[in-house]
Design an enzyme around this catalytic site. Structure first.
Site, short mmCIF file in Angstrom:
data_model
loop_
_atom_site.label_atom_id
_atom_site.label_comp_id
_atom_site.label_asym_id
_atom_site.label_seq_id
_atom_site.Cartn_x
_atom_site.Cartn_y
_atom_site.Cartn_z
N GLU A 182 -2.46 10.92 2.76
CA GLU A 182 -3.62 11.21 3.60
C GLU A 182 -3.56 12.66 4.07
OE1 GLU A 182 -4.40 6.88 5.62
OE2 GLU A 182 -2.70 8.03 6.37
N ASP A 235 0.22 5.49 0.58
CA ASP A 235 -0.86 6.40 0.99
C ASP A 235 -0.47 7.86 0.93
OD1 ASP A 235 -2.32 4.16 1.88
OD2 ASP A 235 -1.37 4.27 3.84
N GLU A 261 0.85 -1.18 0.00
CA GLU A 261 0.00 0.00 0.00
C GLU A 261 0.89 1.23 0.00
OE1 GLU A 261 -3.18 -0.08 2.91
OE2 GLU A 261 -3.10 2.07 3.17
#
Ligand code: NAG
Ligand code: NAG
Ligand code: NAG
Ligand code: NAG
Ligand code: NAG
Length: 268
Positions: free
Chosen positions: A112, A110, A108
């Site tokens: 954010e 990310d 993953e």
């Protein structure tokens, strides 16, 4: 120096309220409609299609957040999106743009955006989950400035990515952790919170089967894998160093309390 192969680019362009900020360069987005490459994956009654389907608005209220994801999984590519993050008092609200594989031991990466009280700055958190082997490098841009580089470090046992990933974006309530370590809560009287997205074209190496090998996606026939992308050019390297020096407020490799020595890439 370790050998390095650019594997995934991820580019985010923030757009102003009036939507007038141009992406420029590689961030410029053809007017590709959302439906061409993406689908709604969460909270479909909290999703609004705008501008003939070339813009999508995610909303969040106290009943649900919402999100979308790519129809395909990718083993490499150049991924970008333009985001207008929620304004005003957005404490507790997380706007996320990321790639993730399915199943256990997932990969993953990310981005954010952690909301904040009105007048206080947003924090952008990046994160990487890695498992497996490979020689992959990553760069991330916001407004064309690289803010995270994650190199192939299979020489110390950290390779990434090894699994096909789906591109996703979500708007959700993270008030248990996102703002002031969870002390500042979402103020629901300001809801619904709204985030807008544009730029739904995708240049990636498509992988049909979840969990299948992505070695073929490292081929140099894909332009994002060619040598000119193997490292940051001097201008972007400089921007990246400045961003790290002036704006980085947390680095997991420097967090003694979390025992980062368990991350092999932090030991180099
Ligand atoms: C959710 O928000 C609505 C509208 O603001 C309000 O009427 C309702 O009581 C709220 N529900 C909860 C569980 O907080
Ligand atoms: C912020 O609040 C003002 C006043 O309520 C409103 O006019 C404006 O649209 C809001 N901005 C955003 C980005 O939500
Ligand atoms: C929540 O938002 C409302 C409306 O903007 C405001 O009047 C109230 O003071 C806020 N509450 C907190 C705890 O900030
Ligand atoms: C930190 O992690 C290393 C490697 O996993 C482990 O050997 C060590 O015991 C940990 N130390 C603490 C204080 O948790
Ligand atoms: C896919 C790929 O190029 N992997 C490389 C990662 O780095 C190690 C060590 O430099 C190489 O042996 C791998 O071939």
């Amino acid at each position: 120096m370790m050998s390095s192969l650019i594997f995934v680019f991820l580019l985010i362009i923030l757009f102003a309220t009036d939507g007038a900020v141009a992406g420029g360069g590689e961030g410029g987005s053809r007017k590709v409609s959302f439906d061409e490459n993406y689908k709604v994956i969460w909270g479909d009654n909290h999703v609004v299609s705008l501008n003939q389907g070339t813009e999508l608005q995610l909303t969040m209220d106290n009943s649900s957040g919402s999100g979308f994801g790519s129809k395909m999984n990718y083993g490499s590519g150049f991924f970008h999106i333009r985001i207008k993050i929620p304004g005003n008092d957005s404490a507790g609200v997380v706007t996320a743009y990321y790639m993730t594989s399915q199943g256990e031991r997932h990969d993953e990466l990310d981005f954010e955006f952690l909301g904040n009280k009105e007048g206080k700055p947003y924090i952008l958190q990046t994160n990487v989950f890695a498992d497996g082997e490979g020689n992959r490098e990553q760069r991330f841009f916001v407004d064309n400035i690289p803010i995270r580089v994650f190199k192939n470090m299979s020489n110390v046992g950290v390779s990434y990515p090894t699994k096909p990933m789906q591109v996703q974006a979500t708007l959700w309530d993270g008030d248990s952790w996102a703002t002031d370590g969870g002390k500042t809560k979402t103020n629901w009287s300001n809801s619904p919170f709204k985030a807008n997205f544009q730029g739904f074209d995708v240049k990636g190496c498509e992988v049909l089967q979840e969990g299948s090998d992505i070695q073929n996606c490292a081929s140099h026939k894909y332009h994002w894998n060619t040598p000119r992308f193997w490292q940051l050019d001097p201008v972007r390297e400089r921007q990246y160093q400045i961003v790290k020096r002036r704006y980085m407020i947390y680095d997991y490799c420097a967090d003694r309390e979390r025992n980062s020595t368990s991350h092999l890439e932090c030991q180099k």
